[in-house]
Design a protein around this motif. Structure first.
Motif, mmCIF file in Angstrom:
data_model
loop_
_atom_site.group_PDB
_atom_site.id
_atom_site.type_symbol
_atom_site.label_atom_id
_atom_site.label_comp_id
_atom_site.label_asym_id
_atom_site.label_seq_id
_atom_site.Cartn_x
_atom_site.Cartn_y
_atom_site.Cartn_z
ATOM 1 N N SER A 87 0.800 -1.224 0.000
ATOM 2 C CA SER A 87 0.000 0.000 0.000
ATOM 3 C C SER A 87 0.831 1.271 0.000
ATOM 4 O O SER A 87 0.289 2.369 -0.136
ATOM 5 N N THR A 88 2.151 1.147 0.145
ATOM 6 C CA THR A 88 2.973 2.356 0.140
ATOM 7 C C THR A 88 3.374 2.763 -1.277
ATOM 8 O O THR A 88 4.016 3.794 -1.464
ATOM 9 N N GLY A 89 2.979 1.974 -2.260
ATOM 10 C CA GLY A 89 3.324 2.307 -3.642
ATOM 11 C C GLY A 89 4.759 1.943 -3.989
ATOM 12 O O GLY A 89 5.585 1.735 -3.108
ATOM 13 N N PHE A 90 5.050 1.897 -5.266
ATOM 14 C CA PHE A 90 6.403 1.520 -5.733
ATOM 15 C C PHE A 90 6.900 0.283 -5.007
ATOM 16 O O PHE A 90 8.093 0.141 -4.718
ATOM 17 N N PHE A 91 5.995 -0.649 -4.700
ATOM 18 C CA PHE A 91 6.350 -1.700 -3.736
ATOM 19 C C PHE A 91 7.408 -2.663 -4.237
ATOM 20 O O PHE A 91 8.180 -3.198 -3.451
ATOM 21 N N LYS A 92 7.461 -2.864 -5.548
ATOM 22 C CA LYS A 92 8.488 -3.790 -6.056
ATOM 23 C C LYS A 92 9.876 -3.186 -5.889
ATOM 24 O O LYS A 92 10.806 -3.854 -5.428
ATOM 25 N N ASN A 93 10.002 -1.927 -6.266
ATOM 26 C CA ASN A 93 11.285 -1.240 -6.075
ATOM 27 C C ASN A 93 11.663 -1.180 -4.603
ATOM 28 O O ASN A 93 12.801 -1.464 -4.227
ATOM 29 N N LYS A 94 10.706 -0.772 -3.791
ATOM 30 C CA LYS A 94 10.998 -0.596 -2.368
ATOM 31 C C LYS A 94 11.396 -1.912 -1.716
ATOM 32 O O LYS A 94 12.325 -1.954 -0.905
ATOM 33 N N ALA A 95 10.714 -2.996 -2.086
ATOM 34 C CA ALA A 95 11.043 -4.302 -1.500
ATOM 35 C C ALA A 95 12.461 -4.709 -1.889
ATOM 36 O O ALA A 95 13.249 -5.168 -1.048
ATOM 37 N N LYS A 96 12.790 -4.508 -3.147
ATOM 38 C CA LYS A 96 14.126 -4.862 -3.621
ATOM 39 C C LYS A 96 15.179 -4.029 -2.897
ATOM 40 O O LYS A 96 16.200 -4.536 -2.427
ATOM 41 N N HIS A 97 14.919 -2.725 -2.796
ATOM 42 C CA HIS A 97 15.857 -1.837 -2.106
ATOM 43 C C HIS A 97 16.014 -2.227 -0.636
ATOM 44 O O HIS A 97 17.113 -2.231 -0.097
ATOM 45 N N LEU A 98 14.893 -2.541 0.011
ATOM 46 C CA LEU A 98 14.955 -2.873 1.436
ATOM 47 C C LEU A 98 15.811 -4.106 1.687
ATOM 48 O O LEU A 98 16.643 -4.122 2.603
ATOM 49 N N VAL A 99 15.629 -5.131 0.866
ATOM 50 C CA VAL A 99 16.406 -6.356 1.045
ATOM 51 C C VAL A 99 17.888 -6.079 0.779
ATOM 52 O O VAL A 99 18.761 -6.481 1.567
ATOM 53 N N ALA A 100 18.172 -5.370 -0.305
ATOM 54 C CA ALA A 100 19.575 -5.060 -0.632
ATOM 55 C C ALA A 100 20.200 -4.199 0.451
ATOM 56 O O ALA A 100 21.364 -4.392 0.836
ATOM 57 N N CYS A 101 19.420 -3.245 0.944
ATOM 58 C CA CYS A 101 19.909 -2.357 1.999
ATOM 59 C C CYS A 101 20.161 -3.138 3.286
ATOM 60 O O CYS A 101 21.198 -2.954 3.950
ATOM 61 N N ALA A 102 19.253 -4.029 3.619
ATOM 62 C CA ALA A 102 19.408 -4.848 4.826
ATOM 63 C C ALA A 102 20.641 -5.734 4.711
ATOM 64 O O ALA A 102 21.375 -5.925 5.689
ATOM 65 N N LYS A 103 20.888 -6.262 3.515
ATOM 66 C CA LYS A 103 22.084 -7.082 3.305
ATOM 67 C C LYS A 103 23.345 -6.254 3.513
ATOM 68 O O LYS A 103 24.292 -6.697 4.178
ATOM 69 N N ALA A 104 23.343 -5.061 2.935
ATOM 70 C CA ALA A 104 24.525 -4.202 3.067
ATOM 71 C C ALA A 104 24.777 -3.819 4.518
ATOM 72 O O ALA A 104 25.916 -3.856 4.994
ATOM 73 N N VAL A 105 23.699 -3.453 5.231
ATOM 74 C CA VAL A 105 23.858 -3.074 6.639
ATOM 75 C C VAL A 105 24.348 -4.267 7.453
ATOM 76 O O VAL A 105 25.193 -4.128 8.339
ATOM 77 N N THR A 106 23.849 -5.438 7.121
ATOM 78 C CA THR A 106 24.254 -6.646 7.843
ATOM 79 C C THR A 106 25.710 -7.003 7.560
ATOM 80 O O THR A 106 26.494 -7.233 8.491
ATOM 81 N N GLU A 107 26.050 -7.008 6.269
ATOM 82 C CA GLU A 107 27.372 -7.510 5.894
ATOM 83 C C GLU A 107 28.491 -6.481 6.075
ATOM 84 O O GLU A 107 29.594 -6.825 6.478
ATOM 85 N N HIS A 108 28.200 -5.237 5.750
ATOM 86 C CA HIS A 108 29.266 -4.231 5.792
ATOM 87 C C HIS A 108 29.297 -3.436 7.081
ATOM 88 O O HIS A 108 30.301 -2.813 7.411
ATOM 89 N N PHE A 109 28.183 -3.404 7.817
ATOM 90 C CA PHE A 109 28.137 -2.532 8.998
ATOM 91 C C PHE A 109 27.658 -3.264 10.253
ATOM 92 O O PHE A 109 27.148 -2.636 11.183
ATOM 93 N N SER A 110 27.815 -4.567 10.281
ATOM 94 C CA SER A 110 27.476 -5.345 11.479
ATOM 95 C C SER A 110 26.078 -5.044 12.012
ATOM 96 O O SER A 110 25.889 -4.935 13.221
ATOM 97 N N GLU A 111 25.131 -4.883 11.100
ATOM 98 C CA GLU A 111 23.737 -4.606 11.464
ATOM 99 C C GLU A 111 23.527 -3.260 12.150
ATOM 100 O O GLU A 111 22.472 -3.019 12.729
ATOM 101 N N GLN A 112 24.539 -2.400 12.110
ATOM 102 C CA GLN A 112 24.372 -1.053 12.679
ATOM 103 C C GLN A 112 24.244 -0.049 11.535
ATOM 104 O O GLN A 112 25.054 -0.064 10.611
ATOM 105 N N VAL A 113 23.239 0.819 11.621
ATOM 106 C CA VAL A 113 23.076 1.843 10.598
ATOM 107 C C VAL A 113 24.267 2.797 10.659
ATOM 108 O O VAL A 113 24.570 3.334 11.731
ATOM 109 N N PRO A 114 24.967 2.988 9.541
ATOM 110 C CA PRO A 114 26.122 3.889 9.551
ATOM 111 C C PRO A 114 25.689 5.337 9.770
ATOM 112 O O PRO A 114 24.524 5.679 9.540
ATOM 113 N N HIS A 115 26.637 6.164 10.205
ATOM 114 C CA HIS A 115 26.234 7.524 10.522
ATOM 115 C C HIS A 115 27.066 8.591 9.823
ATOM 116 O O HIS A 115 27.292 9.673 10.374
#
Length: 220
Positions: A87-115
């Motif tokens: 329901s938030t729109g652009f859901f295919k793009n957003k879902a893809k981005h969220l998964v890729a972003c979560a992977k990057a945060v997990t793998e490159h930043f130890s699950e911590q959001v960089p600052h």
DNA sequence: ATCCCGAGGG
DNA sequence: CCCTCTGGAT
């Protein structure tokens, strides 16, 4: 076309008056995306593209309950995630981005959001606007968020002539001391959302009407 | 410059 | 119907 501009000190003074007025209208502007951590704010902000905060807040509680950490979102089943955020729109793009972003945060930043800006915009689905939201709200660093509202308000108030969000950000940065960046940009945003509406600006009730060169006439 | 895309208002 | 809503990637 002549572009005779006022000395920037005059713009500074005007923005200072606008900022002071908005401070009375909105003493403590609050972020309207519900979140309990920098990570939740990052997810909510990615979802908020071209979509109201209210709708994002409708989706995130169950989303955060189902995917509790970056590593869990990184392992999400894509079609299922798409439905959860549909329901938030652009859901295919957003879902893809969220998964890729979560992977990057997990793998490159130890699950911590960089600052830092550089690290944040290195994340998939995160541009300058999203990064500035995180820096300002989650990490209390001076930041100016230029979204569709801030851009529109800044143009109408004659604080910039640019359509490019990065240049609008630069213009506002130069007109304000760092200490005021976050609060002022947040007030400009809320002013755009609730008063200086895109289609029907509420000029009759606008607290900064007297500072506005645009009023209801002009073109953008 | 173009695409992604749903929901609500006028 | 058309426009707008806290954009980002290609």
């Amino acid at each position: 076309m002549t572009t005779k501009s006022l000395p920037s000190s005059d713009y500074r003074k005007r923005l200072r008056e606008i900022a002071k007025t908005l401070q009375h209208t909105m003493p403590s502007p609050k972020m309207e995306l519900d979140h309990r951590s920098p990570w939740e704010l990052l997810v909510a902000t990615i979802l908020s593209a071209q979509c109201t905060d209210q709708r994002v807040n409708q989706v995130t509680p169950s989303l955060f309950q189902h995917y509790r950490r970056p590593a869990e979102l990184a392992a999400a089943h894509l079609p299922e995630l798409e439905q959860r955020i549909r329901s938030t729109g652009f859901f295919k793009n957003k879902a893809k981005h969220l998964v890729a972003c979560a992977k990057a945060v997990t793998e490159h930043f130890s699950e911590q959001v960089p600052h830092t800006m550089e690290e944040l915009i290195s994340l998939p689905g995160v541009g300058r606007k999203t990064a500035n939201v995180i820096l300002g709200t989650a990490f209390s660093q001076p930041s100016i968020v230029v979204d569709t509202h801030v851009k529109r308000v800044a143009k109408r108030l004659g604080l910039t002539r640019s359509d490019n969000p990065d240049l609008v950000e630069q213009d506002l940065q130069q007109l304000l001391p760092k200490s005021q960046w976050t609060a002022v940009s947040q007030r400009l945003l809320l002013h755009g959302r609730y008063v200086c509406l895109a289609r029907k600006p509420q000029c009759a009730t606008c607290s900064v009407y007297r500072h506005c060169p645009w009023k209801e006439k002009g073109l953008q």
